[in-house]
Design a protein around this motif. Structure first.
Motif, PDB file in Angstrom:
ATOM      1  N   LYS A 115     -74.872   9.493 -37.719  1.00  0.00           N
ATOM      2  CA  LYS A 115     -75.826   8.387 -37.578  1.00  0.00           C
ATOM      3  C   LYS A 115     -75.751   7.817 -36.144  1.00  0.00           C
ATOM      4  O   LYS A 115     -76.770   7.580 -35.498  1.00  0.00           O
ATOM      5  N   HIS A 116     -74.541   7.640 -35.675  1.00  0.00           N
ATOM      6  CA  HIS A 116     -74.309   7.119 -34.326  1.00  0.00           C
ATOM      7  C   HIS A 116     -74.941   8.043 -33.272  1.00  0.00           C
ATOM      8  O   HIS A 116     -75.608   7.593 -32.344  1.00  0.00           O
ATOM      9  N   TYR A 117     -74.746   9.336 -33.438  1.00  0.00           N
ATOM     10  CA  TYR A 117     -75.307  10.269 -32.447  1.00  0.00           C
ATOM     11  C   TYR A 117     -76.832  10.305 -32.505  1.00  0.00           C
ATOM     12  O   TYR A 117     -77.489  10.403 -31.474  1.00  0.00           O
ATOM     13  N   PHE A 118     -77.391  10.217 -33.701  1.00  0.00           N
ATOM     14  CA  PHE A 118     -78.859  10.160 -33.782  1.00  0.00           C
ATOM     15  C   PHE A 118     -79.378   8.901 -33.088  1.00  0.00           C
ATOM     16  O   PHE A 118     -80.398   8.943 -32.411  1.00  0.00           O
ATOM     17  N   ALA A 119     -78.668   7.791 -33.235  1.00  0.00           N
ATOM     18  CA  ALA A 119     -79.073   6.564 -32.559  1.00  0.00           C
ATOM     19  C   ALA A 119     -79.077   6.779 -31.042  1.00  0.00           C
ATOM     20  O   ALA A 119     -80.013   6.387 -30.341  1.00  0.00           O
ATOM     21  N   LYS A 120     -78.044   7.450 -30.539  1.00  0.00           N
ATOM     22  CA  LYS A 120     -77.958   7.733 -29.094  1.00  0.00           C
ATOM     23  C   LYS A 120     -79.120   8.618 -28.639  1.00  0.00           C
ATOM     24  O   LYS A 120     -79.694   8.409 -27.568  1.00  0.00           O
ATOM     25  N   ILE A 121     -79.437   9.620 -29.450  1.00  0.00           N
ATOM     26  CA  ILE A 121     -80.539  10.528 -29.089  1.00  0.00           C
ATOM     27  C   ILE A 121     -81.848   9.749 -29.001  1.00  0.00           C
ATOM     28  O   ILE A 121     -82.611   9.903 -28.051  1.00  0.00           O
ATOM     29  N   ARG A 136     -86.847  -1.693 -33.348  1.00  0.00           N
ATOM     30  CA  ARG A 136     -88.178  -1.942 -33.929  1.00  0.00           C
ATOM     31  C   ARG A 136     -88.239  -1.413 -35.369  1.00  0.00           C
ATOM     32  O   ARG A 136     -87.504  -0.491 -35.738  1.00  0.00           O
ATOM     33  N   ALA A 137     -89.149  -2.029 -36.131  1.00  0.00           N
ATOM     34  CA  ALA A 137     -89.154  -1.825 -37.578  1.00  0.00           C
ATOM     35  C   ALA A 137     -89.162  -0.354 -37.991  1.00  0.00           C
ATOM     36  O   ALA A 137     -88.412   0.060 -38.866  1.00  0.00           O
ATOM     37  N   GLY A 138     -89.997   0.437 -37.355  1.00  0.00           N
ATOM     38  CA  GLY A 138     -90.118   1.837 -37.762  1.00  0.00           C
ATOM     39  C   GLY A 138     -88.873   2.653 -37.494  1.00  0.00           C
ATOM     40  O   GLY A 138     -88.674   3.718 -38.094  1.00  0.00           O
ATOM     41  N   LEU A 139     -88.041   2.201 -36.570  1.00  0.00           N
ATOM     42  CA  LEU A 139     -86.892   3.014 -36.158  1.00  0.00           C
ATOM     43  C   LEU A 139     -85.551   2.508 -36.665  1.00  0.00           C
ATOM     44  O   LEU A 139     -84.557   3.228 -36.591  1.00  0.00           O
ATOM     45  N   VAL A 140     -85.557   1.293 -37.186  1.00  0.00           N
ATOM     46  CA  VAL A 140     -84.267   0.672 -37.453  1.00  0.00           C
ATOM     47  C   VAL A 140     -83.401   1.482 -38.421  1.00  0.00           C
ATOM     48  O   VAL A 140     -82.186   1.597 -38.245  1.00  0.00           O
ATOM     49  N   ASP A 141     -84.013   2.129 -39.394  1.00  0.00           N
ATOM     50  CA  ASP A 141     -83.231   2.934 -40.336  1.00  0.00           C
ATOM     51  C   ASP A 141     -83.291   4.435 -40.048  1.00  0.00           C
ATOM     52  O   ASP A 141     -82.793   5.248 -40.833  1.00  0.00           O
ATOM     53  N   ALA A 163     -82.258  10.199 -40.525  1.00  0.00           N
ATOM     54  CA  ALA A 163     -82.146  11.481 -39.822  1.00  0.00           C
ATOM     55  C   ALA A 163     -80.803  12.125 -40.141  1.00  0.00           C
ATOM     56  O   ALA A 163     -80.710  13.346 -40.321  1.00  0.00           O
ATOM     57  N   SER A 164     -79.772  11.285 -40.255  1.00  0.00           N
ATOM     58  CA  SER A 164     -78.458  11.824 -40.539  1.00  0.00           C
ATOM     59  C   SER A 164     -78.388  12.401 -41.959  1.00  0.00           C
ATOM     60  O   SER A 164     -77.818  13.469 -42.175  1.00  0.00           O
ATOM     61  N   SER A 165     -79.008  11.723 -42.943  1.00  0.00           N
ATOM     62  CA  SER A 165     -78.994  12.347 -44.284  1.00  0.00           C
ATOM     63  C   SER A 165     -79.869  13.580 -44.343  1.00  0.00           C
ATOM     64  O   SER A 165     -79.532  14.551 -45.035  1.00  0.00           O
ATOM     65  N   ALA A 166     -80.994  13.589 -43.617  1.00  0.00           N
ATOM     66  CA  ALA A 166     -81.829  14.789 -43.597  1.00  0.00           C
ATOM     67  C   ALA A 166     -81.055  15.951 -42.979  1.00  0.00           C
ATOM     68  O   ALA A 166     -81.056  17.064 -43.501  1.00  0.00           O
ATOM     69  N   PHE A 167     -80.355  15.663 -41.894  1.00  0.00           N
ATOM     70  CA  PHE A 167     -79.605  16.719 -41.204  1.00  0.00           C
ATOM     71  C   PHE A 167     -78.488  17.257 -42.094  1.00  0.00           C
ATOM     72  O   PHE A 167     -78.247  18.466 -42.153  1.00  0.00           O
TER      73      PHE A 167
END
Ligand SMILES: [Zn+2]
Length: 192
Positions: free
Chosen positions: A14-20, A30-35, A40-44
């Motif tokens: 999750k942390h790395y996806f946030a960095k990306i 922003r609302a669309g990205l906050v989660d 992305a981490s569960s999808a991955f």
């Protein structure tokens, strides 16, 4: 405040996806990205779930005695994988054929074996070989043939941007390799 263990594998991803996402200049707040890092981490995790499966779990004893030594074909198995070079999807179909020698594999198990290897970082050639070798190992068949045809998003969305190229790979083992008429029977059954 949410208490997170930064060392857990899930929070790490999750942390790395946030960095990306941040690296694009986007606002993670922003609302669309906050989660999105969480999603992305569960999808991955799901898309790479094949690393955590074993062949025994997947086959689950669904091997049945059979007197037949006629070719068994499972075609058009949907396939979704990630290319190991760009981590972009490749999408296509797998066709599997084998000539049993005393036992046959439950139909859905063939598809689950394809999924187990597809849900990893892959190249199509290796995926094809892994499926063929595994079917051969599990069924002890006289021969196995696997053909995979797939479209690679890394070619369609970037790089050469070729939308219509379809990559075909095949792996032929045992009598599918040594006997031309067996191989031709397989290929002609796939065309029907
Ligand atoms: Zn690629």
């Amino acid at each position: 405040m949410e208490v997170v263990d930064p060392m857990s594998e899930e929070n790490n991803t999750k942390h790395y996806f946030a960095k990306i996402i941040e690296s694009t200049g986007e606002d993670l707040g922003r609302a669309g990205l906050v989660d999105t890092p969480q999603r992305a981490s569960s999808a991955f995790e799901y898309l790479t779930g094949g690393y955590h499966q074993t062949l025994d779990d997947v086959v689950n004893d669904a091997l049945f005695p059979s007197d037949s030594n006629d070719m068994v074909i499972v075609k058009d198995i949907e396939l979704y994988s990630l290319c190991e070079h760009h981590m972009l999807p490749f999408i296509g179909r797998a066709h599997v054929g084998y000539i049993p020698r005393g036992k046959v594999l439950g139909l859905s198990k063939v598809a689950r074996i394809v999924d187990m290897f597809a849900r990893r970082l892959q190249i199509q050639e290796q995926l094809t070989t892994q499926v063929a070798k595994t079917i051969a190992e599990v069924t002890e068949a006289a021969g196995v043939g696997v053909i995979i045809e797939a479209k690679h998003l890394c070619m369609m969305m970037r790089g050469v941007e070729k939308q219509n190229s379809l990559m075909k790979t095949s792996a032929m083992l045992g009598c599918f390799r040594s006997n031309l008429s067996t191989r031709n029977e397989f290929l002609s059954l796939l065309r029907d």
